[in-house]
Design a protein around this motif. Structure first.
Motif, PDB file in Angstrom:
ATOM      1  N   LEU A  34       0.804  -1.088  -0.066  1.00 27.40           N
ATOM      2  CA  LEU A  34      -0.091   0.000   0.061  1.00 27.40           C
ATOM      3  C   LEU A  34       1.072   1.136   0.096  1.00 27.40           C
ATOM      4  O   LEU A  34       1.620   1.478   0.962  1.00 27.40           O
ATOM      5  CB  LEU A  34      -1.014  -0.137   1.328  1.00 27.40           C
ATOM      6  N   GLY A  35       0.803   1.887  -1.164  1.00 28.76           N
ATOM      7  CA  GLY A  35       1.888   3.226  -1.081  1.00 28.76           C
ATOM      8  C   GLY A  35       0.667   4.336  -0.842  1.00 28.76           C
ATOM      9  O   GLY A  35      -0.388   4.718  -1.175  1.00 28.76           O
ATOM     10  N   ILE A  36       1.163   5.631   0.180  1.00 32.05           N
ATOM     11  CA  ILE A  36       0.559   6.501   0.678  1.00 32.05           C
ATOM     12  C   ILE A  36       1.226   7.876   0.287  1.00 32.05           C
ATOM     13  O   ILE A  36       2.607   7.992   0.515  1.00 32.05           O
ATOM     14  CB  ILE A  36      -0.029   6.333   2.357  1.00 32.05           C
ATOM     15  N   CYS A  37       0.785   8.803  -0.142  1.00 28.81           N
ATOM     16  CA  CYS A  37       1.037  10.039  -0.850  1.00 28.81           C
ATOM     17  C   CYS A  37       2.519   9.849  -1.543  1.00 28.81           C
ATOM     18  O   CYS A  37       2.352   9.377  -2.561  1.00 28.81           O
ATOM     19  CB  CYS A  37       1.175  10.918   0.472  1.00 28.81           C
ATOM     20  N   HIS A  51       2.131  18.215  -3.722  1.00 28.69           N
ATOM     21  CA  HIS A  51       2.115  19.024  -4.927  1.00 28.69           C
ATOM     22  C   HIS A  51       2.783  18.101  -6.178  1.00 28.69           C
ATOM     23  O   HIS A  51       2.843  18.437  -7.208  1.00 28.69           O
ATOM     24  CB  HIS A  51       2.997  20.181  -4.832  1.00 28.69           C
ATOM     25  N   GLN A  52       3.282  16.752  -5.809  1.00 30.56           N
ATOM     26  CA  GLN A  52       3.612  15.750  -6.857  1.00 30.56           C
ATOM     27  C   GLN A  52       2.540  15.094  -7.163  1.00 30.56           C
ATOM     28  O   GLN A  52       1.729  14.883  -6.143  1.00 30.56           O
ATOM     29  CB  GLN A  52       5.004  15.252  -6.333  1.00 30.56           C
ATOM     30  N   ALA A  53       2.562  14.166  -8.191  1.00 30.24           N
ATOM     31  CA  ALA A  53       1.388  13.411  -8.270  1.00 30.24           C
ATOM     32  C   ALA A  53       2.014  12.306  -9.369  1.00 30.24           C
ATOM     33  O   ALA A  53       2.762  12.775 -10.090  1.00 30.24           O
ATOM     34  CB  ALA A  53       0.157  13.827  -8.603  1.00 30.24           C
ATOM     35  N   VAL A  54       1.197  11.190  -9.676  1.00 29.10           N
ATOM     36  CA  VAL A  54       1.266  10.292 -10.725  1.00 29.10           C
ATOM     37  C   VAL A  54       0.903  10.969 -12.120  1.00 29.10           C
ATOM     38  O   VAL A  54      -0.159  11.538 -12.028  1.00 29.10           O
ATOM     39  CB  VAL A  54       0.638   9.023 -10.478  1.00 29.10           C
ATOM     40  N   LYS A  55       1.716  10.812 -13.167  1.00 33.23           N
ATOM     41  CA  LYS A  55       1.368  11.619 -14.344  1.00 33.23           C
ATOM     42  C   LYS A  55       0.781  10.359 -15.234  1.00 33.23           C
ATOM     43  O   LYS A  55      -0.333  10.475 -15.689  1.00 33.23           O
ATOM     44  CB  LYS A  55       2.885  11.952 -15.023  1.00 33.23           C
ATOM     45  N   GLU A  58      -5.347  10.406  -7.851  1.00 33.90           N
ATOM     46  CA  GLU A  58      -5.524  10.209  -6.661  1.00 33.90           C
ATOM     47  C   GLU A  58      -5.180   8.800  -6.098  1.00 33.90           C
ATOM     48  O   GLU A  58      -4.776   8.619  -4.990  1.00 33.90           O
ATOM     49  CB  GLU A  58      -6.671  10.878  -5.761  1.00 33.90           C
ATOM     50  N   ALA A  59      -5.177   7.785  -7.015  1.00 38.12           N
ATOM     51  CA  ALA A  59      -4.991   6.533  -6.739  1.00 38.12           C
ATOM     52  C   ALA A  59      -4.837   5.666  -7.909  1.00 38.12           C
ATOM     53  O   ALA A  59      -5.425   5.681  -9.076  1.00 38.12           O
ATOM     54  CB  ALA A  59      -6.368   5.754  -6.029  1.00 38.12           C
ATOM     55  N   ILE A  60      -4.068   4.549  -7.778  1.00 40.04           N
ATOM     56  CA  ILE A  60      -3.609   3.686  -8.782  1.00 40.04           C
ATOM     57  C   ILE A  60      -3.845   2.087  -8.279  1.00 40.04           C
ATOM     58  O   ILE A  60      -3.632   2.259  -6.900  1.00 40.04           O
ATOM     59  CB  ILE A  60      -2.194   3.637  -9.338  1.00 40.04           C
ATOM     60  N   VAL A  69      -2.632   5.261  -2.771  1.00 39.94           N
ATOM     61  CA  VAL A  69      -3.512   6.647  -2.865  1.00 39.94           C
ATOM     62  C   VAL A  69      -2.701   7.740  -2.389  1.00 39.94           C
ATOM     63  O   VAL A  69      -1.600   7.682  -1.870  1.00 39.94           O
ATOM     64  CB  VAL A  69      -4.450   6.283  -1.692  1.00 39.94           C
ATOM     65  N   GLN A  70      -3.001   8.967  -3.033  1.00 38.82           N
ATOM     66  CA  GLN A  70      -2.415  10.188  -2.799  1.00 38.82           C
ATOM     67  C   GLN A  70      -2.733  10.752  -1.471  1.00 38.82           C
ATOM     68  O   GLN A  70      -1.734  11.702  -1.107  1.00 38.82           O
ATOM     69  CB  GLN A  70      -2.831  11.010  -3.957  1.00 38.82           C
ATOM     70  N   TRP A  71      -4.055  10.716  -0.985  1.00 36.41           N
ATOM     71  CA  TRP A  71      -4.146  11.281   0.340  1.00 36.41           C
ATOM     72  C   TRP A  71      -3.484  10.396   1.586  1.00 36.41           C
ATOM     73  O   TRP A  71      -2.797   9.404   1.327  1.00 36.41           O
ATOM     74  CB  TRP A  71      -5.604  11.327   0.294  1.00 36.41           C
ATOM     75  N   HIS A  72      -3.869  10.823   2.706  1.00 35.99           N
ATOM     76  CA  HIS A  72      -3.146  10.265   3.992  1.00 35.99           C
ATOM     77  C   HIS A  72      -4.276   9.552   4.740  1.00 35.99           C
ATOM     78  O   HIS A  72      -4.621  10.042   5.785  1.00 35.99           O
ATOM     79  CB  HIS A  72      -2.427  11.456   4.684  1.00 35.99           C
ATOM     80  N   PRO A  73      -4.438   8.361   4.524  1.00 42.33           N
ATOM     81  CA  PRO A  73      -5.746   7.448   5.037  1.00 42.33           C
ATOM     82  C   PRO A  73      -5.101   7.401   6.590  1.00 42.33           C
ATOM     83  O   PRO A  73      -6.221   7.088   7.361  1.00 42.33           O
ATOM     84  CB  PRO A  73      -5.721   6.168   4.348  1.00 42.33           C
TER      85      PRO A  73
END
Length: 584
Positions: free
Chosen positions: A126-129, A195-199, A217-219, A230-234
């Protein structure tokens, strides 16, 4: 008057050991730590969420010693890639943009390596941010260094200043995605600090959620690996006693527990793949002792997939049946067998050649992998029955009577318009194989050959890599009547993992393979089935594409409530029962 709580160590120690004894089987979850200014830190939400979901959190410090890293991966059952600083763009073969924030040089290299190795080993992740970005970059995807300057269109605010335990915006979850099944909604309020994200998602991944401005926001993985980012912080929500994000951690713990059970099961049983064509690559400078990208079976992939034994087939293409060509075929078979033995000798610390079931268990007890020798196409013996004893003497455990095309022994399932069966010479071949203790393999054989052979053979026979005609109408597959007959004679059919034998369009996955196995079991019984991947021939399907992914097959069997005894039989006990019978 103010009182102070006292700590009674002896009482606590006694209470601990007076509890009912339990076998502690919670999965171990490795969490990457955030190293900065000489300190290794981990936010409370990460380990609290793991504990709350039923896992044991283990902090992974930033080191990259390959031996220690490999040992660590052998001991954990799942990974959380945690948040933190930006990723150095040089690892992505890019120059930094001016909007890039702080970089943590101690983490990037290790976590990229850790993720790739975990993927090879099928470890749930599980990858977070930052973790989703590490996962994507490690496996071949691309990133935005800064979404505000590099993405087209207008952005919403993604780097919030409010308490992290509260949602700041919503994401739209893709319909039919794993994430939708986990969260049971299509619109999810989340927090966001990046401020970074998956392209572009890495190969084998798809987008499963986006923000309203289009930011990914998720892959999630599409190849049956337990990998989700997920890009957020669950993890922050649990610190406010809000369990809305716990389904993500429950998913990880469930996948990790499944993975752990499969690993433990593979330690307790012998796992055997009855057919691979790796010798076909011997002329391409392969290195069996490395994770060689040219081949689907090597020492590393066998280890990663927890596979104990592989039968390597010396494959002979069916060519002319002139004396010169027949002699050349025999010489080629011997040459291929020589090269297999050379591989084992060069890696004798880790591999041994096995001739009997007892050899296999001995090698497993020594912590070694085993290779058994097979011949694919009786063309290899020419017209000399003495070659059968010669091949058996050097360790060949089975011979496929034919390949694609008729030979002097029998008629094939392919290119056999005359419906030729077992020839008179073929009858002698089968009897001689019975005599010397070599299994008769009927994969590739035509139906007439199949029934003729069962009439002649005094011993049970095998199909080392075949599938079901009822589910995929291919001439190489076996009809239900053939399945019943081979079972009645005490034989075994090893499921082939070639897509063209599993689905008519060839676009098959591990679920299709399980469906074929279930059908075989329904027709034949659990005592007459096994697995013969055909890796490095044409074998390999989504979810089980090489030897490293064979552990996934066990996980699927466990999820379908197959028990330990069933799985032991499928993974080799049935095949070895026939081998023992034939060799005695």
């Amino acid at each position: 008057m103010k009182t102070f709580q006292t700590f009674n160590f002896e009482s606590d120690y006694s209470t601990f050991h007076n509890r009912p004894f339990k076998h502690f089987c919670r999965p171990r979850i490795g969490l990457t730590g955030n190293f900065s200014e000489g300190n290794l830190t981990l936010a409370q939400g990460y380990y609290s969420s793991v504990l709350h979901a039923g896992g044991i959190p283990v902090v992974i410090p930033p080191f990259d010693d390959p031996d220690i890293l490999s040992g660590l991966l052998d001991e954990i059952d799942g990974i959380i890639l945690t948040g933190g600083a930006d990723i150095n763009p040089l690892f992505l073969k890019e120059e930094p943009v001016c909007e890039l924030h702080g970089i943590n040089p101690y983490r990037d290299r290790q976590e990229l390596l850790l993720t790739r190795l975990a993927s090879d080993r099928q470890i749930p992740v599980l990858g977070i941010c930052r973790g989703i970005q590490i996962m994507n970059a490690a496996l071949g995807g691309s990133l935005y260094q800064d979404i505000h300057s590099q993405m087209n269109g207008k952005r919403i605010k993604h780097d919030q200043t409010l308490d992290r335990a509260f949602a700041s915006h919503t994401v739209q979850i893709s319909q039919g995605s794993l994430l939708e099944r986990i969260m049971k909604t299509s619109l999810l309020p989340v927090n966001s600090f990046h401020h970074q994200a998956v392209k572009e998602p890495a190969p084998g991944f798809r987008v499963s959620a986006r923000a309203s401005d289009g930011v990914i926001e998720a892959i999630e993985n599409t190849e049956y690996k337990s990998m989700l980012g997920v890009q957020w912080h669950p993890e922050c929500f649990i610190t406010n006693n809000d369990e809305c994000m716990m389904p993500l951690f429950d998913w990880l713990i469930g996948e990790a527990l499944s993975f752990r059970k499969a690993k433990e099961l593979h330690q307790q049983i012998l796992t055997l793949d009855s057919h691979c064509d790796t010798p076909m690559f011997f002329g391409k400078n392969i290195n069996f002792a490395t994770r060689d990208p040219q081949i689907k079976v090597d020492l590393y992939k066998m280890t990663e997939g927890h596979l104990d034994t592989i039968v390597m087939a010396a494959y002979l293409k069916q060519e002319e049946r002139s004396p010169e060509k027949l002699l050349a075929a025999t010489m080629k078979a011997n040459d291929l067998l020589d090269k297999i033995e050379e591989i084992a000798e060069q890696n004798k610390t880790y591999i041994g050649i096995a001739r009997t079931p007892e050899d296999l268990y001995f090698l497993k007890g020594q912590g070694k992998k085993a290779i058994m020798l097979g011949i694919e196409n009786g063309y290899a013996i020419g017209k000399d029955l003495k070659n059968i004893a010669r091949f058996r003497q050097r360790g060949v455990v089975y011979m496929t009577l034919c390949h694609n095309g008729n030979n002097d022994i029998c008629g094939s399932a392919r290119y056999n318009d005359e419906n030729i069966g077992l020839t008179s010479f073929g009858e002698d071949v089968v009897k001689e194989m019975n005599r010397v203790g070599m299994m008769v393999d009927l994969s590739h054989a035509g139906q007439q050959t199949f029934y003729d052979t069962l009439d002649v053979s005094r011993k049970p026979v095998i199909c080392s890599h075949s599938s079901c005609r009822a589910l995929c109408d291919h001439p190489r597959n076996l009809t239900d009547e053939q399945l019943r007959t081979i079972a009645q004679k005490g034989g075994v059919v090893q499921l082939c993992l070639y897509g063209g034998f599993l689905k008519k369009d060839g676009n098959a996955c591990i679920c299709d393979a399980i469906e074929h196995l279930n059908h075989m079991i329904n027709i034949m019984g659990i005592e007459h089935v096994g697995i013969g991947s055909d890796f490095d021939g044409d074998g390999g399907i989504t979810g089980c594409n090489d030897a490293s992914e064979l552990i996934n097959f066990t996980r699927h069997l466990l999820s379908r409530k197959y028990n330990k005894d069933d799985i032991r039989k499928i993974w080799g006990e049935n095949f070895l029962r026939v081998m023992k019978d034939v060799q005695n």
